[in-house]
Design a protein around this motif. Sequence first.
Motif, PDB file in Angstrom:
ATOM      1  N   THR A 122       0.807  -1.230   0.000  1.00  0.00           N
ATOM      2  CA  THR A 122       0.000   0.000   0.000  1.00  0.00           C
ATOM      3  C   THR A 122       0.838   1.278   0.000  1.00  0.00           C
ATOM      4  O   THR A 122       0.300   2.368   0.219  1.00  0.00           O
ATOM      5  CB  THR A 122      -0.943   0.027   1.223  1.00  0.00           C
ATOM      6  N   PHE A 123       2.128   1.184  -0.251  1.00  0.00           N
ATOM      7  CA  PHE A 123       2.977   2.376  -0.191  1.00  0.00           C
ATOM      8  C   PHE A 123       2.552   3.429  -1.220  1.00  0.00           C
ATOM      9  O   PHE A 123       2.491   4.622  -0.921  1.00  0.00           O
ATOM     10  CB  PHE A 123       4.440   1.988  -0.386  1.00  0.00           C
ATOM     11  N   ALA A 124       2.232   2.999  -2.426  1.00  0.00           N
ATOM     12  CA  ALA A 124       1.797   3.955  -3.461  1.00  0.00           C
ATOM     13  C   ALA A 124       0.487   4.621  -3.062  1.00  0.00           C
ATOM     14  O   ALA A 124       0.300   5.829  -3.265  1.00  0.00           O
ATOM     15  CB  ALA A 124       1.645   3.250  -4.807  1.00  0.00           C
ATOM     16  N   ALA A 125      -0.429   3.854  -2.475  1.00  0.00           N
ATOM     17  CA  ALA A 125      -1.703   4.426  -2.028  1.00  0.00           C
ATOM     18  C   ALA A 125      -1.471   5.503  -0.980  1.00  0.00           C
ATOM     19  O   ALA A 125      -2.110   6.567  -0.998  1.00  0.00           O
ATOM     20  CB  ALA A 125      -2.609   3.323  -1.469  1.00  0.00           C
ATOM     21  N   HIS A 126      -0.544   5.241  -0.061  1.00  0.00           N
ATOM     22  CA  HIS A 126      -0.245   6.238   0.979  1.00  0.00           C
ATOM     23  C   HIS A 126       0.397   7.500   0.387  1.00  0.00           C
ATOM     24  O   HIS A 126       0.156   8.609   0.874  1.00  0.00           O
ATOM     25  CB  HIS A 126       0.652   5.625   2.051  1.00  0.00           C
TER      26      HIS A 126
END
Length: 219
Positions: free
Chosen positions: A105-109
Amino acid sequence: MTATDTRPVLQIDIVSDVVCPWCIVGFLQLDQALAQTGALAKLRWHPFELNPQMGPEGQNLREHIMEKYGSTPAQSAEARARLTGIGADLGFAFNFTDDSRIVNTFAAHQLLDWAEGQGRQHPLKLALFAAYFTQGVDVSDAAVLLDVVKSAGLDRAAAEAALASGAHQAAVREKQKFWTQHGISGVPSMVFGGKYLLTGAQGADTYAQVIQRCLAEAA
């Protein structure tokens, strides 16, 4: 809130991950508590990755839960059924399947960090919860994320540029570090008025009690 409304606005900081089912449950319970109390609140979401080492391919959700928590297939199915029921009571659809996957989920964050600067962090966060849990899409995929961004009323091209530039990577890492250094190891974690921390989905009544306490102190 009108121009003559003098009620205090309560700051509520929510540390969470978009693939955490209890995070959306906790938020919806909080939303109920705000309606019950009639309180005005400013919500601010902060990043937490449940699985920061998760590779781009993700992992089958059922297998992941069994590996991470040592649960049996029956226990995993029971937990998903319980969550589905809780979600339904709150007006949220958890559509778990045997093919559901846990993803990075790094890109979402990063996009949530960008959206905060656009004044649209909250609607994007809710759209990401719905995309992952209700629609069952891959919220680690850039094209999927940009579709969600657009659905939340944000500019897709600007979001794509922000993600491609990596401009928000350091900020997300710094915010994650801040919260872990302050003892946050599980989510959702909510801080009310900068003073009171509640971890886990605590229920509308518990949230309402803390809100009322904060408002009484502010008065």
